[in-house]
Design a protein around this motif. Structure first.
Motif, PDB file in Angstrom:
ATOM      1  N   ASN A  70     -10.351 -16.497  -3.125  1.00  0.00           N
ATOM      2  CA  ASN A  70      -9.019 -17.281  -3.175  1.00  0.00           C
ATOM      3  C   ASN A  70      -8.217 -16.214  -4.218  1.00  0.00           C
ATOM      4  OD1 ASN A  70      -6.762 -18.570  -3.900  1.00  0.00           O
ATOM      5  ND2 ASN A  70      -7.701 -20.505  -4.125  1.00  0.00           N
ATOM      6  N   PRO A  71      -7.300 -15.363  -3.956  1.00  0.00           N
ATOM      7  CA  PRO A  71      -6.723 -14.510  -4.665  1.00  0.00           C
ATOM      8  C   PRO A  71      -5.522 -15.137  -5.643  1.00  0.00           C
ATOM      9  CG  PRO A  71      -5.790 -14.392  -2.381  1.00  0.00           C
ATOM     10  CD  PRO A  71      -7.101 -15.108  -2.407  1.00  0.00           C
ATOM     11  N   ASN A  72      -5.539 -16.577  -5.556  1.00  0.00           N
ATOM     12  CA  ASN A  72      -4.450 -17.508  -6.244  1.00  0.00           C
ATOM     13  C   ASN A  72      -5.383 -17.994  -7.640  1.00  0.00           C
ATOM     14  OD1 ASN A  72      -2.327 -16.868  -4.647  1.00  0.00           O
ATOM     15  ND2 ASN A  72      -2.952 -18.609  -3.474  1.00  0.00           N
ATOM     16  N   ILE A  73      -6.633 -17.770  -7.456  1.00  0.00           N
ATOM     17  CA  ILE A  73      -7.466 -18.520  -8.639  1.00  0.00           C
ATOM     18  C   ILE A  73      -7.289 -17.265 -10.028  1.00  0.00           C
ATOM     19  CG2 ILE A  73      -9.794 -18.790  -9.640  1.00  0.00           C
ATOM     20  CD1 ILE A  73     -10.582 -19.433  -6.754  1.00  0.00           C
ATOM     21  N   MET A  74      -6.866 -17.676 -11.075  1.00  0.00           N
ATOM     22  CA  MET A  74      -6.425 -16.890 -12.220  1.00  0.00           C
ATOM     23  C   MET A  74      -8.099 -16.654 -12.811  1.00  0.00           C
ATOM     24  SD  MET A  74      -3.494 -16.470 -12.467  1.00  0.00           S
ATOM     25  CE  MET A  74      -1.541 -16.751 -11.912  1.00  0.00           C
ATOM     26  N   VAL A  75      -8.182 -15.690 -13.192  1.00  0.00           N
ATOM     27  CA  VAL A  75      -9.324 -15.097 -14.130  1.00  0.00           C
ATOM     28  C   VAL A  75      -9.343 -14.722 -15.311  1.00  0.00           C
ATOM     29  CG1 VAL A  75     -11.774 -14.155 -13.730  1.00  0.00           C
ATOM     30  CG2 VAL A  75     -10.586 -14.878 -11.504  1.00  0.00           C
ATOM     31  N   ILE A  76      -9.953 -15.383 -16.375  1.00  0.00           N
ATOM     32  CA  ILE A  76      -9.949 -14.813 -17.540  1.00  0.00           C
ATOM     33  C   ILE A  76     -11.248 -14.327 -18.012  1.00  0.00           C
ATOM     34  CG2 ILE A  76      -9.564 -15.501 -20.067  1.00  0.00           C
ATOM     35  CD1 ILE A  76      -7.750 -17.728 -18.817  1.00  0.00           C
ATOM     36  N   MET A  77     -11.293 -12.948 -18.269  1.00  0.00           N
ATOM     37  CA  MET A  77     -12.637 -12.338 -18.594  1.00  0.00           C
ATOM     38  C   MET A  77     -12.888 -12.556 -20.062  1.00  0.00           C
ATOM     39  SD  MET A  77     -13.300 -11.219 -15.454  1.00  0.00           S
ATOM     40  CE  MET A  77     -14.563 -10.117 -15.733  1.00  0.00           C
ATOM     41  N   ILE A  78     -14.147 -12.783 -20.504  1.00  0.00           N
ATOM     42  CA  ILE A  78     -14.426 -12.731 -21.906  1.00  0.00           C
ATOM     43  C   ILE A  78     -15.614 -11.966 -22.196  1.00  0.00           C
ATOM     44  CG2 ILE A  78     -13.565 -14.985 -22.287  1.00  0.00           C
ATOM     45  CD1 ILE A  78     -15.977 -16.284 -22.254  1.00  0.00           C
ATOM     46  N   THR A  79     -15.737 -11.277 -23.156  1.00  0.00           N
ATOM     47  CA  THR A  79     -16.826 -10.394 -23.694  1.00  0.00           C
ATOM     48  C   THR A  79     -16.928 -10.205 -25.092  1.00  0.00           C
ATOM     49  OG1 THR A  79     -18.012  -8.187 -23.099  1.00  0.00           O
ATOM     50  CG2 THR A  79     -15.665  -8.139 -23.118  1.00  0.00           C
ATOM     51  N   ALA A  80     -18.278 -10.023 -25.438  1.00  0.00           N
ATOM     52  CA  ALA A  80     -18.474  -9.438 -26.855  1.00  0.00           C
ATOM     53  C   ALA A  80     -18.432  -8.059 -26.916  1.00  0.00           C
ATOM     54  CB  ALA A  80     -19.716  -9.982 -27.364  1.00  0.00           C
ATOM     55  N   TYR A  81     -18.472  -7.315 -25.910  1.00  0.00           N
ATOM     56  CA  TYR A  81     -18.731  -5.894 -25.705  1.00  0.00           C
ATOM     57  C   TYR A  81     -17.419  -5.328 -25.160  1.00  0.00           C
ATOM     58  CZ  TYR A  81     -23.330  -7.631 -26.326  1.00  0.00           C
ATOM     59  OH  TYR A  81     -24.641  -8.081 -27.027  1.00  0.00           O
ATOM     60  N   GLY A  82     -16.313  -5.500 -25.519  1.00  0.00           N
ATOM     61  CA  GLY A  82     -14.970  -4.963 -25.019  1.00  0.00           C
ATOM     62  C   GLY A  82     -14.782  -3.597 -25.232  1.00  0.00           C
ATOM     63  N   THR A  83     -14.339  -2.933 -24.043  1.00  0.00           N
ATOM     64  CA  THR A  83     -13.815  -1.666 -24.088  1.00  0.00           C
ATOM     65  C   THR A  83     -12.370  -1.451 -23.656  1.00  0.00           C
ATOM     66  OG1 THR A  83     -14.814  -1.010 -22.145  1.00  0.00           O
ATOM     67  CG2 THR A  83     -16.148  -0.708 -24.298  1.00  0.00           C
ATOM     68  N   ILE A  84     -11.862  -0.693 -23.771  1.00  0.00           N
ATOM     69  CA  ILE A  84     -10.398  -0.419 -22.938  1.00  0.00           C
ATOM     70  C   ILE A  84     -10.768  -0.184 -21.548  1.00  0.00           C
ATOM     71  CG2 ILE A  84      -8.231   0.936 -22.738  1.00  0.00           C
ATOM     72  CD1 ILE A  84      -8.637   1.377 -25.849  1.00  0.00           C
ATOM     73  N   GLU A  85     -11.643   0.543 -21.234  1.00  0.00           N
ATOM     74  CA  GLU A  85     -12.126   0.969 -19.863  1.00  0.00           C
ATOM     75  C   GLU A  85     -12.364  -0.489 -18.972  1.00  0.00           C
ATOM     76  OE1 GLU A  85     -13.558   2.502 -22.551  1.00  0.00           O
ATOM     77  OE2 GLU A  85     -12.447   4.472 -22.299  1.00  0.00           O
ATOM     78  N   ASN A  86     -13.217  -1.440 -19.858  1.00  0.00           N
ATOM     79  CA  ASN A  86     -13.433  -2.578 -19.056  1.00  0.00           C
ATOM     80  C   ASN A  86     -12.125  -3.185 -18.793  1.00  0.00           C
ATOM     81  OD1 ASN A  86     -16.250  -2.300 -18.737  1.00  0.00           O
ATOM     82  ND2 ASN A  86     -16.884  -3.624 -20.331  1.00  0.00           N
TER      83      ASN A  86
END
Length: 132
Positions: A70-86
């Motif tokens: 479902n493209p209308n589901i909003m997704v929030i990504m969380i990470t302890a290993y954040g990079t600009i590329e990710n």
């Protein structure tokens, strides 16, 4: 608003779930991305909060699958290993937001409130278009 949390770190998952429940959100949480995806396929969900590093399947793969379901589901990504590329990759794949750990439950709640407003405006817009 129904929120699914996918986080293998038990303490973080429970903390987020409890904070969102206290704010009045309907919350379902999963340690396993596979169980979460199965749930999302069979239930109406507004928002998914997912860690990027997960057992069995990474968060980017979860994001791709959710957007196919479902493209209308909003997704929030969380990470302890954040990079600009990710972050850039996540946004290109359709993530609504990208948060690096540690973060407060209040920050997540603020993002969810923005999503609620967006969805209300979207609904209002659809209703206005129906009006002759």
């Amino acid at each position: 608003m129904k929120v699914v949390i996918i986080e293998d770190e038990k303490i973080k998952r429970i903390t987020l779930r409890d904070a969102l429940l206290k704010e009045g959100y309907e919350v379902v949480d999963f340690e396993s991305p596979i169980f979460a995806v199965n749930y999302i396929e069979q239930n109406d969900v507004d928002v998914v909060v997912t860690d990027i590093r997960l057992p069995d399947m990474d968060g980017m793969e979860v994001l791709k699958i959710i957007k196919k379901i479902n493209p209308n589901i909003m997704v929030i990504m969380i990470t302890a290993y954040g990079t600009i590329e990710n972050a850039v990759e996540a946004m290109k794949l359709g993530a609504y937001d990208y948060i690096t750990k540690p973060f407060s439950s209040e920050r997540l709640i603020m993002i969810l409130k923005k999503i609620e407003k967006y969805k209300e405006l979207e609904k209002e817009n659809i209703e206005l278009k129906k009006t002759p």
